[in-house]
Design a protein around this motif. Structure first.
Motif, short mmCIF file in Angstrom:
data_model
loop_
_atom_site.label_atom_id
_atom_site.label_comp_id
_atom_site.label_asym_id
_atom_site.label_seq_id
_atom_site.Cartn_x
_atom_site.Cartn_y
_atom_site.Cartn_z
N MET A 1 0.80 -1.25 0.04
CA MET A 1 0.05 0.19 0.17
C MET A 1 0.76 1.32 -0.14
SD MET A 1 -3.11 0.81 2.61
CE MET A 1 -4.41 1.80 1.90
N LYS A 2 0.64 2.37 -0.71
CA LYS A 2 1.24 3.56 -0.81
C LYS A 2 1.17 4.37 0.36
CE LYS A 2 3.03 2.95 -4.98
NZ LYS A 2 4.63 3.18 -5.11
N LEU A 3 2.22 5.07 0.70
CA LEU A 3 2.30 5.82 1.93
C LEU A 3 1.07 6.96 2.03
CD1 LEU A 3 3.71 7.05 4.51
CD2 LEU A 3 5.11 8.60 2.77
N TYR A 4 0.76 7.47 0.81
CA TYR A 4 -0.26 8.73 0.80
C TYR A 4 -1.62 8.00 1.04
CZ TYR A 4 2.91 12.17 -0.62
OH TYR A 4 4.18 13.08 -0.62
N GLN A 5 -1.61 6.72 0.52
CA GLN A 5 -3.04 6.07 0.90
C GLN A 5 -3.26 5.69 2.37
OE1 GLN A 5 -2.09 2.95 -2.25
NE2 GLN A 5 -4.39 3.00 -2.38
N VAL A 6 -2.30 5.32 2.94
CA VAL A 6 -2.22 5.19 4.45
C VAL A 6 -2.52 6.35 5.43
CG1 VAL A 6 -0.88 4.21 6.50
CG2 VAL A 6 -0.63 3.33 4.03
N LEU A 7 -1.70 7.37 5.04
CA LEU A 7 -1.87 8.84 5.86
C LEU A 7 -3.05 9.45 5.40
CD1 LEU A 7 1.99 9.91 5.50
CD2 LEU A 7 0.68 8.52 7.36
N GLU A 8 -3.46 9.26 4.24
CA GLU A 8 -4.84 9.97 3.68
C GLU A 8 -4.64 11.55 3.65
OE1 GLU A 8 -8.31 6.82 4.24
OE2 GLU A 8 -8.11 8.03 6.01
N GLU A 9 -5.23 12.20 4.83
CA GLU A 9 -5.12 13.68 4.63
C GLU A 9 -3.85 14.33 5.68
OE1 GLU A 9 -8.86 15.06 6.05
OE2 GLU A 9 -9.98 14.31 4.56
N THR A 10 -3.28 13.23 5.97
CA THR A 10 -1.86 13.55 7.30
C THR A 10 -0.95 14.25 6.12
OG1 THR A 10 -2.49 12.11 8.50
CG2 THR A 10 -0.17 12.93 8.67
N ALA A 11 -0.44 15.49 6.44
CA ALA A 11 0.38 16.22 5.66
C ALA A 11 1.82 15.75 5.92
CB ALA A 11 0.42 17.70 5.67
N THR A 12 2.59 15.49 4.68
CA THR A 12 4.07 14.97 4.62
C THR A 12 4.68 15.29 3.55
OG1 THR A 12 5.45 13.22 5.07
CG2 THR A 12 3.32 12.89 3.74
N ALA A 13 5.97 15.86 3.55
CA ALA A 13 6.91 16.19 2.60
C ALA A 13 7.39 14.85 2.12
CB ALA A 13 7.90 17.15 3.06
N LEU A 14 7.41 13.78 2.52
CA LEU A 14 8.13 12.56 2.21
C LEU A 14 7.46 12.08 0.52
CD1 LEU A 14 8.92 12.40 5.00
CD2 LEU A 14 8.79 9.78 4.79
N PRO A 15 8.38 11.71 -0.21
CA PRO A 15 7.97 11.05 -1.41
C PRO A 15 6.85 9.86 -1.33
CG PRO A 15 10.04 10.29 -1.13
CD PRO A 15 9.72 11.15 0.13
N ASP A 16 5.95 9.87 -1.98
CA ASP A 16 4.95 8.48 -1.97
C ASP A 16 5.82 7.35 -2.23
OD1 ASP A 16 2.85 7.35 -1.40
OD2 ASP A 16 1.90 7.69 -3.50
N GLN A 17 5.68 6.00 -1.25
CA GLN A 17 6.36 5.04 -1.53
C GLN A 17 5.55 3.80 -0.75
OE1 GLN A 17 9.46 4.72 1.77
NE2 GLN A 17 9.02 6.90 2.12
N GLU A 18 6.02 2.43 -1.31
CA GLU A 18 5.48 1.47 -0.88
C GLU A 18 5.77 1.38 0.67
OE1 GLU A 18 2.44 -1.48 -1.55
OE2 GLU A 18 3.54 -0.13 -3.06
N ILE A 19 4.58 0.92 1.32
CA ILE A 19 4.79 0.68 2.77
C ILE A 19 4.13 -0.87 3.03
CG2 ILE A 19 3.63 1.17 5.26
CD1 ILE A 19 5.31 3.39 4.07
N THR A 20 5.01 -1.53 3.55
CA THR A 20 4.84 -3.17 3.74
C THR A 20 3.85 -3.38 4.93
OG1 THR A 20 6.89 -3.24 5.06
CG2 THR A 20 7.04 -3.35 2.80
N CYS A 21 4.03 -2.53 5.97
CA CYS A 21 3.17 -2.75 7.13
C CYS A 21 3.15 -1.68 8.03
CB CYS A 21 3.71 -4.00 7.84
SG CYS A 21 5.32 -3.69 8.66
N LEU A 22 2.38 -1.52 9.15
CA LEU A 22 2.15 -0.58 10.06
C LEU A 22 2.37 -1.16 11.34
CD1 LEU A 22 -1.57 0.81 9.19
CD2 LEU A 22 0.73 1.40 8.34
N ALA A 23 2.90 -0.43 12.23
CA ALA A 23 3.33 -0.92 13.55
C ALA A 23 3.57 0.01 14.66
CB ALA A 23 4.80 -1.73 13.43
N ASP A 24 2.98 -0.25 15.93
CA ASP A 24 3.15 0.76 16.92
C ASP A 24 3.95 -0.28 18.05
OD1 ASP A 24 1.55 -1.28 17.95
OD2 ASP A 24 0.17 0.50 18.86
N ASP A 25 4.42 -1.21 17.81
CA ASP A 25 5.35 -2.32 18.47
C ASP A 25 6.67 -2.48 17.86
OD1 ASP A 25 6.33 -4.35 19.96
OD2 ASP A 25 4.44 -5.45 20.42
#
Length: 487
Positions: A1-25
Motif C-alpha cells: 500500500m502506498k504511503l499517501y493512501q495510508v496517511l490519507e489527509e495527514t500532511a508529509t513532504a516524504l515522497p510516496d512509496q510502498e509501505i509494507t506494514c504498520l506497527a506501534d510495537d
C-alpha cells in the motif's frame, strides 16, 4: 500500500512509496514498515524511533521533532494517527457496516449478546466484539482484550465485512476509548449501561473514568442511556446527539414494569411510546431486566418489529458466566457469575437473595495488580446479602494471594457475617460444595466465562469452574460412599 493512501489527509513532504506494514510495537517492525511512536505507561516509542529506522522502517510518525529529518512525520497525536492509518489500511471496513457500541462498567457482555441474538434471528449477519470472544456470524474468534488493539480491530472488521456481516455489535471499554483503539469508527447507536468503581488502577479517579466512557458518545448518532444510574442521568443531560433513555421508571423512553423474577425465568412488561408488551425470558435478575430492556430498545431502533423481538428474547438462553446456573443434580444450587466489582457483587447477590430458600453462600476473591481500593468494598457488598462468605483468590498475578485477601478482610471489620478463607480457588470451591445444605445457593463470583487463572509472571493455568464443580461433586460422592462403608 502506498504511503499517501495510508496517511490519507495527514500532511508529509516524504515522497510516496510502498509501505509494507504498520506497527506501534518495536517487535513488529519490518523493512518498509511505517512505525508509529506511541507513548505508553512504561515505554515511549519515540525513544526507539531512530533504531526502528536503522532496522528498515520507511518512516516514523511522531508527536515531536526527533531530529530525523525527512524520515519523520509529525502529528498532534500518534494514537489517533495510528487508528486512522489502520482503518485506511483495510479500506475503512468500519464505514461499511452498521456499528452498535455498548459501554459501561457492568452489563456490556450480556447486552451485546442479546442484541446480536435478536438481530441474527431477524435476518442480519452480525459481528460481535466482546469480553468472552469475538464472533463473525457463527464463527468464534479468540480475543485477548475487550476492545482489540487498533490494527487487530480493523482487521477483524475487515473479516466481518468480507464474511457478509451488515452489523457489528461491540463492547467498547474505557481502555479502548482512551487509547484510541477504535480508530475513526463512528457508531450509529451507542449504549451507556452504568458506572461503578473499577479500573481505578488505570484511571485517576471516577471522574476520569466517566470522561473516558463519555468519549463514545462524541462519535455516535444515537445515544441510549440508563437513567436508573446516576452517571447515566448525567450523561443523558450532557450529550447533544439524538438520545433515548431506558430503565425501570416510567419517565424513561424504554422501561420495564410489573417485573416478576423467579429462579429460572423472569417476566416483565416492556413499555414504550404509551404501549406495553409482555416479555418472558429464561434469564433472571433485575440487572438482566435492565440489559434486555436496553437491547430491545436498540433493536427497535434498528427496525426489528416488536413481536419478533419478544419472540427472540423468549428463546435466548443467556450468556456463559453471567448468572449461569451450573447443573449439580443436588438439593442446592451453584451459580457462576463474572461479578468482580462491588456493584456487580451487590447486583447478583441481591437478586439471588430473592429466591434463595436456604443460605446464600458467596465465594469470591480480587485480582492482583488491579485497583486495591475496591477489595474491602467487595467484601462489604458481599456481606450485605450473603449468609456466609468463602474468601479466596481470583487472578493474583504478581501479588501474594494472602496480601490480597488481607485487603478484602479489612472490609469485614464491622460485619457479623461468617466466613472461611481458603486461598486456593479450586479447594475453596470444593469447600463451598462440602458445606452446602438443602436449599442453599452458592454464587461463584469473579471468574464467569474465564477458563483460566493468572498467576505470577503472567502464567495462565487452566481453571474452568464448571469442571471444578463437577469434580468436586464427584469427590463429595466418593467421600460419602467411604463414610457409608465405614458405618
Amino acid at each position: 500500500m502506498k504511503l499517501y493512501q495510508v496517511l490519507e489527509e495527514t500532511a508529509t513532504a516524504l515522497p510516496d512509496q510502498e509501505i509494507t506494514c504498520l506497527a506501534d510495537d518495536t517487535r513488529k517492525v519490518q523493512p518498509g514498515c511505517l512505525f508509529f511512536c506511541i507513548r505508553g505507561n512504561r515505554f515511549d516509542g519515540h525513544d526507539a524511533a531512530a533504531e526502528m529506522l536503522e532496522q528498515g522502517a520507511a518512516a516514523v510518525v511522531a508527536e515531536r521533532d526527533l531530529g530525523l529529518g525527512d524520515r519523520q512525520i509529525l502529528v498532534p497525536d500518534t494514537r489517533i494517527a495510528y487508528g486512522r492509518a489502520c482503518a485506511a489500511w483495510f479500506d475503512h471496513p468500519e464505514r461499511k457496516m452498521k456499528m452498535i457500541g455498548v459501554t459501561g462498567t457492568n452489563g456490556k457482555t450480556t447486552m451485546t449478546n442479546v442484541i446480536k441474538y435478536i438481530l441474527t434471528n431477524n435476518g442480519h449477519k452480525v459481528g460481535l466484539v466482546g469480553t468472552i470472544q469475538n464472533e463473525i456470524g457463527d464463527e468464534i474468534v479468540h480475543t485477548d482484550n475487550t476492545t482489540p488493539m487498533a490494527f487487530d480491530l480493523m482487521q477483524l472488521f475487515d473479516r466481518m465485512y468480507r464474511a457478509g456481516c451488515d452489523t457489528v455489535v461491540m463492547e467498547v471499554s474505557s481502555f479502548g476509548l482512551v487509547q484510541r483503539r477504535i480508530g475513526p469508527t463512528h457508531f450509529q447507536t451507542a449504549v451507556f449501561t452504568n458506572l461503578t468503581q473499577d479500573h481505578l488502577d488505570y484511571h485517576k479517579n471516577m471522574e476520569d473514568y466517566y470522561q473516558a466512557k463519555r468519549m463514545l458518545f462524541e462519535v455516535c448518532d444515537l445515544a441510549i442511556c440508563n437513567i436508573d444510574d446516576a452517571y447515566g442521568q448525567r450523561l443523558y443531560k450532557e450529550i447533544t446527539c439524538e438520545k433515548c433513555s431506558y430503565g425501570c421508571h416510567e419517565n424513561a423512553d424504554f422501561y420495564a414494569d410489573v417485573i416478576k423474577i423467579r429462579p429460572t425465568e423472569t417476566s416483565f412488561w416492556f413499555c414504550s411510546q404509551g404501549k406495553s408488551h409482555q416479555v418472558t425470558m429464561k434469564m433472571t435478575g433485575m440487572f438482566n431486566v435492565s440489559n434486555v430492556t436496553a437491547a430491545m430498545g436498540v433493536c427497535l431502533k434498528c427496525g426489528v418489529p416488536m413481536e419478533r423481538i419478544i419472540a427472540s428474547v423468549s428463546r435466548y438462553n443467556g450468556v456463559k458466566g453471567r448468572c449461569e446456573v451450573i447443573p449439580t443434580g443436588r438439593d442446592f444450587s451453584v451459580i457462576c457469575d463474572y461479578a468482580h466489582t462491588p456493584d456487580a457483587i451487590e447486583n447478583i447477590l441481591s437478586n439471588v437473595r430473592g429466591y434463595t430458600e436456604g443460605r446464600l453462600i458467596c465465594l469470591f476473591g480480587c485480582g492482583g495488580n488491579r485497583d486495591s481500593a475496591k477489595r474491602p468494598l467487595m467484601a462489604k457488598a458481599a456481606a450485605k446479602y450473603a449468609d456466609h462468605l468463602v474468601i479466596t483468590s481470583d487472578n493474583p498475578r504478581d501479588e501474594k494471594p494472602e496480601a490480597i485477601i488481607a485487603d478484602i478482610l479489612a472490609g469485614l471489620t464491622d460485619s457479623k457475617v461468617s466466613y472461611d478463607v481458603v486461598v486456593d480457588r479450586i479447594e475453596a470451591i470444593y469447600h463451598a460444595l462440602r458445606i452446602a445444605r438443602a436449599g442453599d445457593v452458592i454464587v461463584l463470583a469473579g471468574k464467569g466465562h474465564e477458563d483460566y487463572q493468572i498467576l505470577a509472571g503472567n502464567k495462565h493455568i487452566h481453571l474452568d469452574e464448571r469442571e471444578v464443580v463437577a469434580k468436586g461433586l464427584t469427590l463429595l460422592d466418593a467421600a460419602h460412599e467411604t463414610t457409608e462403608k465405614r458405618d
